[in-house]
Design an enzyme around this catalytic site. Structure first.
Site, short mmCIF file in Angstrom:
data_model
loop_
_atom_site.label_atom_id
_atom_site.label_comp_id
_atom_site.label_asym_id
_atom_site.label_seq_id
_atom_site.Cartn_x
_atom_site.Cartn_y
_atom_site.Cartn_z
N TYR A 188 0.85 -1.17 -0.10
CA TYR A 188 0.12 0.15 -0.11
C TYR A 188 0.90 1.31 0.05
O TYR A 188 2.08 1.32 0.06
CB TYR A 188 -1.07 -0.08 1.08
CG TYR A 188 -1.91 -1.04 1.11
CD1 TYR A 188 -2.50 -1.58 -0.07
CD2 TYR A 188 -2.12 -2.19 2.17
CE1 TYR A 188 -3.38 -2.51 -0.35
CE2 TYR A 188 -3.13 -3.15 2.01
CZ TYR A 188 -3.53 -3.44 0.96
OH TYR A 188 -4.50 -4.63 0.65
N ARG A 224 1.61 0.34 11.37
CA ARG A 224 1.75 -1.25 10.95
C ARG A 224 2.77 -1.17 9.50
O ARG A 224 2.51 -0.52 8.78
CB ARG A 224 0.43 -1.73 10.48
CG ARG A 224 0.36 -3.11 10.26
CD ARG A 224 -1.11 -3.64 10.00
NE ARG A 224 -1.51 -4.97 10.33
CZ ARG A 224 -2.11 -5.85 9.92
NH1 ARG A 224 -3.02 -5.43 8.91
NH2 ARG A 224 -2.27 -6.74 10.58
#
Ligand code: ADP
Ligand code: SF4
Length: 686
Positions: A180, A228
């Protein structure tokens, strides 16, 4: 029962910035297939884990802006204030049970194809995230971001964080993983910028740091800021002053986040199937993080054993035990450990059917836990059961996944249950399949149910009991459930879609023949148009038996459907390692005991392969002879006082194990309950 003291460490509180997790059980963000259109389904699904003792419960990926649009895959959104109420339902459910709620704010960058928004995907340098799978291919390439775009992205993160705080979340994520957008900035292959955000590692980390700082500025007085991050690629790149770039990135951000949620990079490694990876498989990648930052670290690894969890903490690998799949398979895992009932944990089998639900675009399904996703819409609580409505006795014929789940659920409701199976062992199809390469953990489907059944006094178990209709009639049970499974056929298909009779002649085998111990003569062609795991696993097994095997499929890949479960690349690797040639887009048009004729599914062009045996893994048909024999005798049923005969599982409609278990559960849950017109309650957006 009291908790075993050696697990006490798992129940210590852990400070995360301004908030405190009540224990070390941390449900990390994971996909649920539940979008903002299913807010009550989503809230109850997450809330159930808090009720089961998870100290932190997170969302899945929540898009921060329409330029992060994964449609048709399911994802949550927090694009503006109107979306807050849908998420507040979840935080309320989670807080009700004393847990913290975390939200994974997400921008997918070039990984999302923006099919609905039609905005050009964003990326550091316009490099696409190319896929070999058609569902992930797109033909709108991403655009490179300029300085304004970067400022906007940081602003979206901060705005998302403020809305998340309003929705009641305690932990707000910056998500730099799995391909991402922020993760793409970390990798030089995707980040080819020459400005302050590209080049040196300090520059590549800059965007993530700005997103963390903006989140802290927006909500840090009240909420913890979590990062994360995927570390596999970075761990493989040597650092300048540290063993790897992963070390350098964590060192540079060591103080910027309140919590590090660390993991692998790609779906098949991050959410590795048990067929190819053991419990704790992330450790070699993430083991260093605690040596570089003092902040708490959470990580995953399909942890289901409390001893392994304790070891992760005591050896200084993790502070918080992350769980995605283990929390789906057993939302009450922490409570069971806390109450000294760890032997009752329903351990995840690592089949990744849960992931397949996300690929399918539907709410999560689980092989081990048939109540997953059904908490709100069917009102199924994994540990609470409607009491029996009568003193009816029930005979369940067939102890495969369907019969076992049906029997255990009826027994937990309090009914008197008899379970009979023709074989010497319970387990149905899993008796054989759990002994195949990589499938040992799948046996947990049988083991958990059997151990539950054996603990109960209202259950009678019979093996070696192949029941005929006359015998069933003589057994004096009020209700009969037929779970006699299905058998593999020798059905042949003319094209991919058209059935045309059966393969006939010597040298032809089905998986049932192999299960019965018949060993084909080599060389063998395994012909797969089932396209899930079994044909690939059988090919591996036959090689282990010393046979030369060629794998043939009508699909474009070996075990093509295992793309859905993250197994596909690993299946190809395993077959290559076993020396099995893979022939795709062909069907076996003929087999004469010496040679198989393989026809191209599109052109019909033929190719001949020498082989002595053909194993056909194609269609299954229900073993419903017993069911048919019984329902054909209504008067005898009446005289025997049998009020109902019902088929479940593969005997009703052959399918994967997940469907058989769900079918057994559904019968048992709905048995003698008021019938409703709709199969489930429909959710509605708020
Ligand atoms: P499912 O996936 O639906 O549970 P399986 O094929 O795994 O189905 O299991 C079916 C089980 O039913 C097998 O263990 C088989 O031995 C058993 N079975 C089939 N026919 C009979 C019968 N007539 N009496 C008792 N057990 C039977
Ligand atoms: Fe585990 Fe399979 Fe359930 Fe996923 S579907 S949680 S892998 S048992």
């Amino acid at each position: 029962m009291a908790r075993n003291q050696r697990f006490d460490v798992l129940f210590e509180p852990v400070r995360i910035g301004p908030v405190t997790a009540p224990n070390r059980f941390y449900q990390v963000p994971h996909a649920s297939g539940m979008t903002n259109a299913l807010p009550h389904v989503r809230a109850r699904f997450r809330g159930m884990k808090a009720e089961g003792g998870w100290g932190v419960v997170c969302t899945g990926a929540i898009s921060m802006h329409p330029s992060s649009d994964d449609s048709p895959l399911p994802f949550g959104i927090l694009w503006d204030d109107k979306d807050i109420a849908a998420h507040a339902l979840m935080t309320e459910e989670v807080h009700r049970h004393g847990a913290l709620a975390g939200i994974e704010l997400w921008h997918g960058g070039a990984c999302t194809l923006n099919r609905t928004s039609r905005l050009a995907p964003l990326s550091p340098s316009g490099m696409p995230w190319l896929s070999t799978h058609i569902g992930f291919m797109g033909n709108l390439r991403p655009r490179g971001m300029d300085a304004t775009d970067i400022r906007e992205l940081v602003r979206w993160q901060a705005a998302g964080a403020r809305r998340a705080m309003q929705a009641g979340f305690d932990i707000i994520y910056v998500y730099a993983g799995m391909g991402y957008l922020p993760y793409e900035f970390l990798l030089p292959e995707y980040n080819q910028r020459s400005d302050a955000y590209g080049g040196s590692i300090e520059n590549r980390v800059r965007l993530v740091r700005e997103m963390l700082d903006a989140t802290r500025e927006a909500v840090g007085h009240k909420c913890a800021v979590a990062l994360r991050i995927s570390l596999e690629e970075l761990r493989g790149k040597p650092g300048r002053n540290a063993p790897s770039e992963a070390h350098e990135v964590i060192a540079l951000l060591a103080e910027a986040a309140d919590l590090f949620d660390v993991k692998m990079d790609s779906s098949p490694t991050d959410c590795a199937p048990s067929r190819f990876a053991p419990e704790g498989s992330h450790e070699p990648i993430v083991d260093f993080v605690k040596s570089v930052t003092k902040k708490p670290v959470v990580g995953v690894g399909r942890f289901t054993s409390p001893d392994v969890m304790v070891s992760q903490v005591k050896r200084g690998i993790l502070d918080l035990i992350g769980g995605a799949r283990p929390s789906i398979a057993d939302p009450f895992l922490p409570k069971k450990i806390d109450e000294g009932r760890e032997h009752e944990i329903r351990e995840c089998i690592g089949c990744n059917i849960c992931i397949s639900s996300w690929h399918d675009g539907v709410p999560v399904r689980c092989t081990q836990n048939p109540t997953a996703g059904e908490e709100w819409r069917r009102d199924w609580h994994p540990e609470v059961f409607a009491p029996p409505a009568s003193d009816s006795t029930i005979l369940v014929v067939g102890g495969g996944p369907a019969g076992l789940d049906c029997a255990v659920t009826l027994a937990r409701r309090g009914y008197q249950v008899t379970l009979a199976d023709a074989a010497k062992e319970f387990g149905g199809r899993l008796r054989f399949e759990r002994r195949l390469p990589g499938l040992a953990a799948w046996g947990r489907v049988v083991d958990w149910r059997l151990s539950q059944l054996r603990e109960r006094t209202n259950v009678s178990l019979y093996l070696g009991s192949e029941l005929s209709a006359d015998e069933v009639l003589g057994l004096e049970h009020r209700h009969v459930v037929i779970a006699t499974g299905a058998r593999w056929t020798r059905m042949q298909f003319a094209t991919i879609e058209f059935p045309v009779g059966e393969f006939a002649g010597p040298g032809i085998y089905t998986p049932d023949d192999i299960a019965a111990g018949r060993v084909p003569e080599g060389p063998v062609v395994v012909f797969d148009f089932d396209n899930y795991y079994l044909a690939g696993v059988l090919a591996e097994q036959l090689v282990r038996q010393g046979l030369a095997v060629t794998y043939v499929t009508t699909a474009g890949n070996a075990s093509a459907w295992t793309f859905m479960t993250n197994e596909l690349p690993l299946v190809h690797r395993a077959l290559a390692k076993a020396g099995v040639p893979i022939v795709t887009l062909r069907r076996v048009a003929a087999f004469d005991g010496e040679c198989a004729t393989l026809a191209d599914v599109y052109s019909g062009a033929e190719l001949r392969v020498a082989c002595r045996s053909l194993v056909v893994v194609g269609m299954r048909k229900p073993n419903d002879a017993l069911y048919r024999a019984l329902v054909a005798r209504p008067q005898d049923l009446e005289s025997a006082a049998i009020a109902s005969v019902t088929r479940i599982g593969d005997c009703f409609a052959p399918g994967a194990i997940v469907h058989a278990v769900h079918s057994g559960q559904r019968f048992a849950r709905e048995f003698e309950q008021p019938a409703s017109a709709a199969p489930y309650t429909r959710d509605y957006p708020v």
